[in-house]
Write a protein that holds these residues in place. Structure first.
Motif, mmCIF file in Angstrom:
data_model
loop_
_atom_site.group_PDB
_atom_site.id
_atom_site.type_symbol
_atom_site.label_atom_id
_atom_site.label_comp_id
_atom_site.label_asym_id
_atom_site.label_seq_id
_atom_site.Cartn_x
_atom_site.Cartn_y
_atom_site.Cartn_z
ATOM 1 N N MET A 1 -2.076 8.845 -4.159
ATOM 2 C CA MET A 1 -2.429 7.502 -4.610
ATOM 3 C C MET A 1 -1.862 6.479 -3.645
ATOM 4 S SD MET A 1 -2.015 7.714 -8.760
ATOM 5 C CE MET A 1 -0.358 8.373 -8.692
ATOM 6 N N LYS A 2 -2.686 5.530 -3.254
ATOM 7 C CA LYS A 2 -2.302 4.538 -2.264
ATOM 8 C C LYS A 2 -1.565 3.363 -2.898
ATOM 9 C CE LYS A 2 -6.135 5.467 0.920
ATOM 10 N NZ LYS A 2 -7.292 4.868 1.637
ATOM 11 N N ASN A 3 -0.644 2.796 -2.155
ATOM 12 C CA ASN A 3 -0.006 1.546 -2.553
ATOM 13 C C ASN A 3 -0.939 0.384 -2.227
ATOM 14 O OD1 ASN A 3 2.275 2.954 -3.325
ATOM 15 N ND2 ASN A 3 3.391 2.533 -1.429
ATOM 16 N N GLN A 4 -0.942 -0.636 -3.086
ATOM 17 C CA GLN A 4 -1.795 -1.801 -2.884
ATOM 18 C C GLN A 4 -0.989 -3.084 -3.097
ATOM 19 O OE1 GLN A 4 -5.826 -1.565 -4.733
ATOM 20 N NE2 GLN A 4 -5.158 0.397 -5.556
ATOM 21 N N TRP A 5 -1.240 -4.080 -2.234
ATOM 22 C CA TRP A 5 -0.559 -5.363 -2.321
ATOM 23 C C TRP A 5 -1.580 -6.482 -2.462
ATOM 24 C CZ3 TRP A 5 4.794 -6.042 -1.999
ATOM 25 C CH2 TRP A 5 5.534 -4.903 -1.634
ATOM 26 N N ASP A 6 -1.220 -7.508 -3.228
ATOM 27 C CA ASP A 6 -2.105 -8.669 -3.376
ATOM 28 C C ASP A 6 -1.247 -9.938 -3.421
ATOM 29 O OD1 ASP A 6 -4.174 -10.455 -3.910
ATOM 30 O OD2 ASP A 6 -4.168 -10.031 -6.072
ATOM 31 N N ILE A 7 -1.452 -10.811 -2.440
ATOM 32 C CA ILE A 7 -0.818 -12.132 -2.481
ATOM 33 C C ILE A 7 -1.812 -13.063 -3.165
ATOM 34 C CG2 ILE A 7 0.154 -14.028 -1.150
ATOM 35 C CD1 ILE A 7 0.865 -12.045 1.024
ATOM 36 N N ASP A 8 -1.562 -13.350 -4.431
ATOM 37 C CA ASP A 8 -2.485 -14.118 -5.265
ATOM 38 C C ASP A 8 -2.041 -15.579 -5.254
ATOM 39 O OD1 ASP A 8 -4.126 -15.174 -7.189
ATOM 40 O OD2 ASP A 8 -3.561 -13.779 -8.775
ATOM 41 N N MET A 9 -2.554 -16.327 -4.289
ATOM 42 C CA MET A 9 -2.126 -17.714 -4.121
ATOM 43 C C MET A 9 -2.582 -18.585 -5.285
ATOM 44 S SD MET A 9 -2.744 -18.177 -0.016
ATOM 45 C CE MET A 9 -2.017 -19.819 -0.022
ATOM 46 N N LYS A 10 -3.780 -18.312 -5.823
ATOM 47 C CA LYS A 10 -4.294 -19.126 -6.919
ATOM 48 C C LYS A 10 -3.359 -19.097 -8.121
ATOM 49 C CE LYS A 10 -8.315 -19.810 -9.920
ATOM 50 N NZ LYS A 10 -9.710 -19.397 -10.236
ATOM 51 N N ASN A 11 -2.790 -17.932 -8.389
ATOM 52 C CA ASN A 11 -1.899 -17.778 -9.544
ATOM 53 C C ASN A 11 -0.418 -17.742 -9.145
ATOM 54 O OD1 ASN A 11 -3.803 -17.338 -11.953
ATOM 55 N ND2 ASN A 11 -4.609 -15.912 -10.428
ATOM 56 N N ASP A 12 -0.119 -18.130 -7.880
ATOM 57 C CA ASP A 12 1.246 -18.239 -7.383
ATOM 58 C C ASP A 12 2.073 -17.000 -7.720
ATOM 59 O OD1 ASP A 12 3.465 -19.343 -6.166
ATOM 60 O OD2 ASP A 12 4.111 -20.433 -7.962
ATOM 61 N N ARG A 13 1.583 -15.855 -7.260
ATOM 62 C CA ARG A 13 2.279 -14.609 -7.568
ATOM 63 C C ARG A 13 1.974 -13.551 -6.507
ATOM 64 N NH1 ARG A 13 -1.391 -12.246 -12.680
ATOM 65 N NH2 ARG A 13 -3.325 -12.046 -11.478
ATOM 66 N N ILE A 14 2.846 -12.588 -6.417
ATOM 67 C CA ILE A 14 2.608 -11.373 -5.658
ATOM 68 C C ILE A 14 2.451 -10.244 -6.672
ATOM 69 C CG2 ILE A 14 3.636 -9.663 -4.118
ATOM 70 C CD1 ILE A 14 5.054 -11.938 -2.679
ATOM 71 N N VAL A 15 1.374 -9.490 -6.548
ATOM 72 C CA VAL A 15 1.143 -8.331 -7.419
ATOM 73 C C VAL A 15 1.024 -7.102 -6.524
ATOM 74 C CG1 VAL A 15 -0.287 -7.310 -9.210
ATOM 75 C CG2 VAL A 15 -0.118 -9.798 -9.043
ATOM 76 N N ALA A 16 1.793 -6.067 -6.831
ATOM 77 C CA ALA A 16 1.731 -4.841 -6.036
ATOM 78 C C ALA A 16 1.671 -3.619 -6.948
ATOM 79 C CB ALA A 16 2.933 -4.750 -5.108
ATOM 80 N N TYR A 17 0.871 -2.652 -6.523
ATOM 81 C CA TYR A 17 0.748 -1.380 -7.227
ATOM 82 C C TYR A 17 1.365 -0.325 -6.317
ATOM 83 C CZ TYR A 17 -2.553 -4.314 -9.685
ATOM 84 O OH TYR A 17 -3.129 -5.357 -10.374
ATOM 85 N N LEU A 18 2.526 0.173 -6.694
ATOM 86 C CA LEU A 18 3.317 1.012 -5.808
ATOM 87 C C LEU A 18 3.674 2.334 -6.484
ATOM 88 C CD1 LEU A 18 5.740 -1.765 -4.468
ATOM 89 C CD2 LEU A 18 3.548 -1.035 -3.498
ATOM 90 N N PRO A 19 2.707 3.257 -6.568
ATOM 91 C CA PRO A 19 3.046 4.565 -7.133
ATOM 92 C C PRO A 19 4.040 5.327 -6.273
ATOM 93 C CG PRO A 19 0.844 4.579 -6.163
ATOM 94 C CD PRO A 19 1.296 3.158 -6.179
ATOM 95 N N ASN A 20 4.097 4.957 -4.975
ATOM 96 C CA ASN A 20 5.051 5.579 -4.049
ATOM 97 C C ASN A 20 5.941 4.478 -3.475
ATOM 98 O OD1 ASN A 20 3.633 8.240 -4.116
ATOM 99 N ND2 ASN A 20 2.001 7.021 -3.175
ATOM 100 N N LEU A 21 7.101 4.307 -4.062
ATOM 101 C CA LEU A 21 7.967 3.195 -3.684
ATOM 102 C C LEU A 21 8.971 3.650 -2.627
ATOM 103 C CD1 LEU A 21 8.504 0.228 -4.222
ATOM 104 C CD2 LEU A 21 10.080 0.890 -6.030
ATOM 105 N N PHE A 22 8.492 3.735 -1.379
ATOM 106 C CA PHE A 22 9.358 4.107 -0.274
ATOM 107 C C PHE A 22 10.264 2.928 0.101
ATOM 108 C CE2 PHE A 22 5.262 6.426 0.496
ATOM 109 C CZ PHE A 22 5.717 7.662 0.044
#
Length: 269
Positions: A1-22
């Motif tokens: 499963m891949k890690n995914q990052w999203d810099i959500d400027m509209k909602n002033d947040r960082i959202v990340a999906y990190l099943p592998n937290l290296f």
């Protein structure tokens, strides 16, 4: 499963999906927080990786059963803006959940009079019109037919209900890429509410997900919305926490409730 990052400027947040937290992901998180100073940071990860996030100042806010290919996701957050961390509707949230949990309505006796189906390629303008009518503000650009069509061509399924050919209700399921899906973009024309239309739309979405081999679904609902929380609860979804000031919807930043369902173990009403 891949890690995914999203810099959500509209909602002033960082959202990340990190099943592998290296460790490199932890270092990246620290650097992004310093660089972007978002109002909120939201990390979805597995239980075994959670101590690394606690060391970075994040704390557990909710969880999501089955999110990572049947395994639970733990949602860790931190707030760089103190005001963002303070719920504006905590008492109302409790009242809504109390009312929802006390509900005993049997969906087996519900019915509706409107055809429900997958959206057609020539119906996205009509769908956008529905979203414009229902949502004065929304986290994504559902007012744009092109955006909706492109979403359908990537990782979304749209189901609609129609009256005499006009779309009067809709919802979508977004494939997360982790063998789970979010039930989202739920809307019913105000003139047609109270007719159980959304219940049947979501049930059709669940059937479509099962056909694609997706067995776990979730919904992130406005904590203040009795109707939406009641809908998913009646459909067998389970409450797993509240995300404070999670995104901009309707009246500004709002708290959002997490509801989850295993479609195989609990696949209907």
């Amino acid at each position: 499963m891949k890690n995914q990052w999203d810099i959500d400027m509209k909602n002033d947040r960082i959202v990340a999906y990190l099943p592998n937290l290296f460790q490199e992901e932890v270092d990246k998180l620290v650097e992004m927080i310093k660089k972007d100073s978002p109002g909120k940071v939201i990390i979805y990860t597995t239980d075994k990786d959670s101590p690394k996030l606690k060391d970075c100042g994040l704390s557990l806010e909710a969880q999501m059963s089955g999110f990572f290919a049947g395994n639970n996701a733990y949602i860790y957050t931190c707030y760089l803006n103190e005001e963002r961390s303070l719920s504006k509707s905590s008492l109302e949230n409790i009242e809504v959940l109390t009312a929802v949990r006390q509900d005993k309505k049997d969906l087996a006796i519900c019915s509706h009079d409107y055809p429900i189906s997958l959206i057609k390629d020539n119906e996205f303008e009509d769908l956008a019109n529905l979203y414009r009518k229902v949502f004065p503000v929304y986290p994504t650009n559902v007012y744009d037919p092109t955006y909706l069509r492109e979403s359908k061509d990537t990782n979304y399924i749209f189901i609609v209900a129609k009256d005499k050919g006009k779309i009067i209700g809709a919802a979508s399921a977004m494939d997360t890429g982790y063998q789970s899906a979010e039930i989202t973009d739920c809307a019913v024309d105000p003139n047609y509410r109270g007719k159980n239309i959304l219940h049947f739309i979501i049930m059709e979405l669940e059937n479509a997900l099962l056909k694609r081999g997706i067995n776990n679904a979730f919904s992130i609902t406005r904590a203040k919305s009795v109707g939406m929380n009641m809908t998913v609860k009646r459909l067998g979804y389970h409450f797993e926490g509240t995300l404070t000031n999670n995104c901009i919807i309707s009246s500004g930043y709002e708290d959002m409730n997490i509801w989850t369902k295993n479609l195989v173990k609990n696949d209907g009403c």
